[in-house]
Design an enzyme around this catalytic site. Structure first.
Site, PDB file in Angstrom:
ATOM      1  N   GLN A   1       4.650   9.232   7.170  1.00  0.00           N
ATOM      2  CA  GLN A   1       3.826   9.975   6.515  1.00  0.00           C
ATOM      3  C   GLN A   1       4.426  11.333   6.443  1.00  0.00           C
ATOM      4  O   GLN A   1       4.041  12.261   5.741  1.00  0.00           O
ATOM      5  CB  GLN A   1       2.259   9.854   6.940  1.00  0.00           C
ATOM      6  CG  GLN A   1       1.885   8.350   6.752  1.00  0.00           C
ATOM      7  CD  GLN A   1       0.419   8.155   7.299  1.00  0.00           C
ATOM      8  OE1 GLN A   1      -0.131   8.989   7.870  1.00  0.00           O
ATOM      9  NE2 GLN A   1      -0.110   7.040   7.031  1.00  0.00           N
TER      10      GLN A   1
ATOM     11  N   LYS B   1       0.880  -1.078   0.135  1.00  0.00           N
ATOM     12  CA  LYS B   1       0.015  -0.042   0.033  1.00  0.00           C
ATOM     13  C   LYS B   1       1.006   1.343  -0.203  1.00  0.00           C
ATOM     14  O   LYS B   1       0.667   2.196  -0.777  1.00  0.00           O
ATOM     15  CB  LYS B   1      -1.096  -0.043   1.251  1.00  0.00           C
ATOM     16  CG  LYS B   1      -2.057   1.127   1.259  1.00  0.00           C
ATOM     17  CD  LYS B   1      -3.137   0.630   1.815  1.00  0.00           C
ATOM     18  CE  LYS B   1      -3.193   0.487   3.313  1.00  0.00           C
ATOM     19  NZ  LYS B   1      -2.974   1.709   4.269  1.00  0.00           N
ATOM     20  N   SER B   2       1.921   1.276   0.929  1.00  0.00           N
ATOM     21  CA  SER B   2       2.790   2.442   0.789  1.00  0.00           C
ATOM     22  C   SER B   2       3.434   2.978  -0.500  1.00  0.00           C
ATOM     23  O   SER B   2       3.302   3.990  -0.756  1.00  0.00           O
ATOM     24  CB  SER B   2       3.797   2.232   2.054  1.00  0.00           C
ATOM     25  OG  SER B   2       3.159   2.190   3.346  1.00  0.00           O
TER      26      SER B   2
ATOM     27  N   ARG C   1      -7.543  -3.358   9.763  1.00  0.00           N
ATOM     28  CA  ARG C   1      -6.691  -4.030  10.329  1.00  0.00           C
ATOM     29  C   ARG C   1      -7.265  -5.006  11.748  1.00  0.00           C
ATOM     30  O   ARG C   1      -7.006  -5.918  12.082  1.00  0.00           O
ATOM     31  CB  ARG C   1      -5.362  -3.559  10.669  1.00  0.00           C
ATOM     32  CG  ARG C   1      -4.700  -3.014   9.240  1.00  0.00           C
ATOM     33  CD  ARG C   1      -3.220  -2.830   9.369  1.00  0.00           C
ATOM     34  NE  ARG C   1      -2.813  -2.121   8.280  1.00  0.00           N
ATOM     35  CZ  ARG C   1      -2.340  -2.596   7.237  1.00  0.00           C
ATOM     36  NH1 ARG C   1      -2.597  -3.744   6.781  1.00  0.00           N
ATOM     37  NH2 ARG C   1      -2.165  -1.776   6.290  1.00  0.00           N
TER      38      ARG C   1
ATOM     39  N   ASP D   1       1.840  -1.259  11.751  1.00  0.00           N
ATOM     40  CA  ASP D   1       0.410  -1.639  11.329  1.00  0.00           C
ATOM     41  C   ASP D   1       0.311  -3.243  11.882  1.00  0.00           C
ATOM     42  O   ASP D   1      -0.820  -3.484  11.750  1.00  0.00           O
ATOM     43  CB  ASP D   1       0.318  -1.400   9.951  1.00  0.00           C
ATOM     44  CG  ASP D   1       0.536  -0.108   9.558  1.00  0.00           C
ATOM     45  OD1 ASP D   1      -0.016   0.748  10.299  1.00  0.00           O
ATOM     46  OD2 ASP D   1       0.761   0.212   8.332  1.00  0.00           O
TER      47      ASP D   1
ATOM     48  N   GLY E   1      -5.385   7.747   5.403  1.00  0.00           N
ATOM     49  CA  GLY E   1      -4.281   8.748   6.137  1.00  0.00           C
ATOM     50  C   GLY E   1      -3.190   8.939   5.307  1.00  0.00           C
ATOM     51  O   GLY E   1      -2.655   9.976   5.234  1.00  0.00           O
TER      52      GLY E   1
ATOM     53  N   LYS F   1      -4.481   5.614  14.649  1.00  0.00           N
ATOM     54  CA  LYS F   1      -4.759   5.092  13.476  1.00  0.00           C
ATOM     55  C   LYS F   1      -5.975   5.122  12.970  1.00  0.00           C
ATOM     56  O   LYS F   1      -6.826   5.774  13.322  1.00  0.00           O
ATOM     57  CB  LYS F   1      -4.215   3.542  13.493  1.00  0.00           C
ATOM     58  CG  LYS F   1      -2.618   3.527  13.861  1.00  0.00           C
ATOM     59  CD  LYS F   1      -1.758   4.332  12.633  1.00  0.00           C
ATOM     60  CE  LYS F   1      -0.299   4.231  12.894  1.00  0.00           C
ATOM     61  NZ  LYS F   1       0.611   5.160  12.094  1.00  0.00           N
TER      62      LYS F   1
ATOM     63  N   ARG G   1      -8.757  11.955  12.546  1.00  0.00           N
ATOM     64  CA  ARG G   1      -7.368  11.722  12.688  1.00  0.00           C
ATOM     65  C   ARG G   1      -6.498  13.003  12.480  1.00  0.00           C
ATOM     66  O   ARG G   1      -6.931  13.868  11.900  1.00  0.00           O
ATOM     67  CB  ARG G   1      -7.027  10.765  11.709  1.00  0.00           C
ATOM     68  CG  ARG G   1      -7.408   9.071  11.721  1.00  0.00           C
ATOM     69  CD  ARG G   1      -6.924   8.397  10.853  1.00  0.00           C
ATOM     70  NE  ARG G   1      -5.519   7.869  10.917  1.00  0.00           N
ATOM     71  CZ  ARG G   1      -5.081   6.997  10.075  1.00  0.00           C
ATOM     72  NH1 ARG G   1      -5.589   6.787   9.016  1.00  0.00           N
ATOM     73  NH2 ARG G   1      -3.668   7.042  10.489  1.00  0.00           N
TER      74      ARG G   1
HETATM   75  C1  S3P Z   1       2.574   4.788   6.318  1.00  0.00           C
HETATM   76  C2  S3P Z   1       3.115   4.919   7.312  1.00  0.00           C
HETATM   77  C3  S3P Z   1       2.596   4.505   8.752  1.00  0.00           C
HETATM   78  C4  S3P Z   1       1.502   3.491   8.489  1.00  0.00           C
HETATM   79  C5  S3P Z   1       0.498   3.638   7.366  1.00  0.00           C
HETATM   80  C6  S3P Z   1       1.365   3.684   6.416  1.00  0.00           C
HETATM   81  C7  S3P Z   1       3.197   5.177   4.950  1.00  0.00           C
HETATM   82  O1  S3P Z   1       1.832   5.393   9.225  1.00  0.00           O
HETATM   83  O2  S3P Z   1       0.784   3.205   9.904  1.00  0.00           O
HETATM   84  O3  S3P Z   1      -0.270   2.382   7.405  1.00  0.00           O
HETATM   85  O4  S3P Z   1       2.814   4.687   3.953  1.00  0.00           O
HETATM   86  O5  S3P Z   1       3.846   5.981   5.149  1.00  0.00           O
HETATM   87  P1  S3P Z   1       2.641   6.813  10.175  1.00  0.00           P
HETATM   88  O6  S3P Z   1       3.941   7.168   9.245  1.00  0.00           O
HETATM   89  O7  S3P Z   1       1.868   7.987  10.390  1.00  0.00           O
HETATM   90  O8  S3P Z   1       3.375   5.974  11.380  1.00  0.00           O
END
Ligand code: S3P
Length: 443
Positions: free
Chosen positions: A173, A27-28, A398, A323, A99, A350, A127
């Site tokens: 993020q 996903k990221s 999740r 996660d 998010g 989250k 959030r």
């Molecule tokens: C993510 C970073 C994480 C993670 C999210 C995806 C990303 O969040 O929990 O599912 O793709 O950069 P945080 O960076 O806010 O911890």
């Protein structure tokens, strides 16, 4: 999506799980490929993009900003507009449950002189966005009104200021939003992180031709991106998502006699804290044929049923498995002894308050769990989890998948109150699990 009627589901105790599977794309990395493709000149071709709601919302958003993303012959093609080349969308951008999509896009919009309204579902609208808005404001982003949660209207600028920003929370993020904004600023923008968080943005920026340096000084990582950047469209292959693979791995560990191999999974060390922890618990987990694909390490992960013991998970490991705590808690319920997980403050913000939701889900199924500050303690049953309860998922994919996984090895069925949100990250969850031998029934 948030208006769909809830669709509860029960997970039933099942026989051994076996087989080889592939999980959908990370996903990221999928979000980042779409965003960097949009900020590049020329065409970006993405293979293995995760086609789940969160990522599809990002694809719609870049399209609405003038960089069309569409699927053709099995490959996603983004026609980029170059850094600073996106245009005012005709309508608000809806990020659904995501998010990551929202916060990374804020960094992108910051570098464009346009006004954009961003919206999301009930979970996303709760959030915190201040963590991203604060550094972006210091670069020149304007935010309409005093709001710090969605819906938000923000206005970027073609003349951002470069900054050096020490992350107050370990968040990839936030790091990514600042680095993406830094592409549009003159000079160098630096993010300083005390604890390493996932580094996909840095890796992918380099892949697209940006200048990015990572240096360790005084125990912290300083990540610097050169501004006034030019990115060129590239081919990206998205590896399998280790956070989705975690549910299949957990099911294999918990259901006696299981032997499952998950192929082509991302094993970037900023993402593999769960697997480190499982090995400490005594799990039979092997990374086979470790190799590189598109600048990221991948492997096939073979997991066999194992009897587990409780461990203490240090706070410093949290960013590399942030996660995965709900599913680790479900696994810990079957172990011998207590599992103590420290440093979980970020879990509270989250898709739901995952600390509370996880503890409540365990309690509903006869497992003792306690939250002490930012620590979660799960009292292992030594193998016999009673089950029989219903878990409140709070719009959190999740939480739903973690407790369905727990139900496959519990004495009585485990019910989750809603499964609709699973489509935000892993629409294939139920089908892949059933293909291995898992059993589910309407809730
Ligand atoms: C993510 C970073 C994480 C993670 C999210 C995806 C990303 O969040 O929990 O599912 O793709 O950069 P945080 O960076 O806010 O911890």
């Amino acid at each position: 999506m948030s208006h769909a009627p809830p669709s509860p589901l029960r997970a039933l105790k099942c026989g051994p799980l076996a087989g080889r599977v592939r999980v959908p794309g990370d996903k990221s990395i999928s979000h980042r490929a779409l965003l960097l493709g949009a900020l590049s000149t020329g065409v970006t071709r993405i293979s293995g993009l995760l086609e789940a709601e969160d990522v599809l919302n990002t694809a719609k958003a870049v399209t609405a900003l003038g960089a069309p993303a569409r699927k053709q012959d099995g490959v996603w093609i983004v026609t980029g507009r170059g850094v600073g080349g996106l245009s005012q969308p005709a309508a608000p951008l809806d990020f659904g449950n995501s998010g990551t999509g929202t916060r990374l896009m804020m960094g992108v919009i910051a570098g464009h002189p346009m006004s954009v309204t961003m919206t999301g579902d009930a979970s996303l609208s709760r959030r915190p966005m201040r963590r991203v808005l604060a550094p972006l404001k210091s670069m020149g982003l304007e935010v309409e009104g005093e709001r710090e949660t969605l819906p938000l209207t923000i206005r970027g600028s073609a003349r951002l200021l470069p900054i050096a920003y020490a992350l107050p929370v370990p968040s990839a993020q936030v790091k990514s939003a600042v680095l993406l904004a830094g592409l549009h600023a003159p000079g160098e923008t630096t993010v300083i992180e005390k604890e390493p968080t996932r580094d996909h943005t840095e890796r992918m920026l380099r892949h697209f031709g940006a200048e990015v340096r990572s240096e360790i000084r005084d125990g912290a990582t300083h990540i610097t991106v050169a501004g006034d950047a030019e990115l060129t469209g590239r081919d990206v292959t998205v590896p399998g998502d280790p956070s989705s693979a975690a549910f299949l791995a957990a099911a294999a560990l918990l259901v006696p006699g299981s032997d499952v191999t998950i192929e082509g999974v991302l094993v970037n060390p900023t993402r593999t804290g769960l697997y480190t922890t499982l090995r400490e618990m005594g799990a039979d987990v092997a990374f086979i044929d470790e190799r590189e694909e598109g600048g990221e390490p991948i492997a096939d992960i073979r997991v066999r049923y194992s009897s587990l013991k409780g461990v203490t998970v240090p706070a410093g490991r949290a960013p590399s498995m942030i996660d995965e705590y709900p599913v680790l808690a479900a696994i810990a319920a079957f172990a011998e002894g207590d599992t103590v997980m420290h440093g979980l403050a970020e879990l509270k913000v989250k898709e739901s308050d995952r600390l509370a939701a996880t503890a409540a889900g365990l309690a509903a199924n006869g497992v003792q769990a306690a939250v002490e500050g930012d620590t979660l303690i799960v009292r292992g049953t030594g193998g016999k989890v009673p089950g029989g309860g219903t878990v409140a998922t709070h719009l959190d994919h999740r939480i739903a998948m973690s407790f369905l996984t727990m139900g496959l090895a519990s004495e009585a069925a485990v019910t989750v109150d809603d499964t609709a949100m699973i489509a935000t990250s892993f629409p294939e969850f139920r089908g892949l699990m059933e293909g291995l031998g898992a059993r589910f029934a309407p809730g």
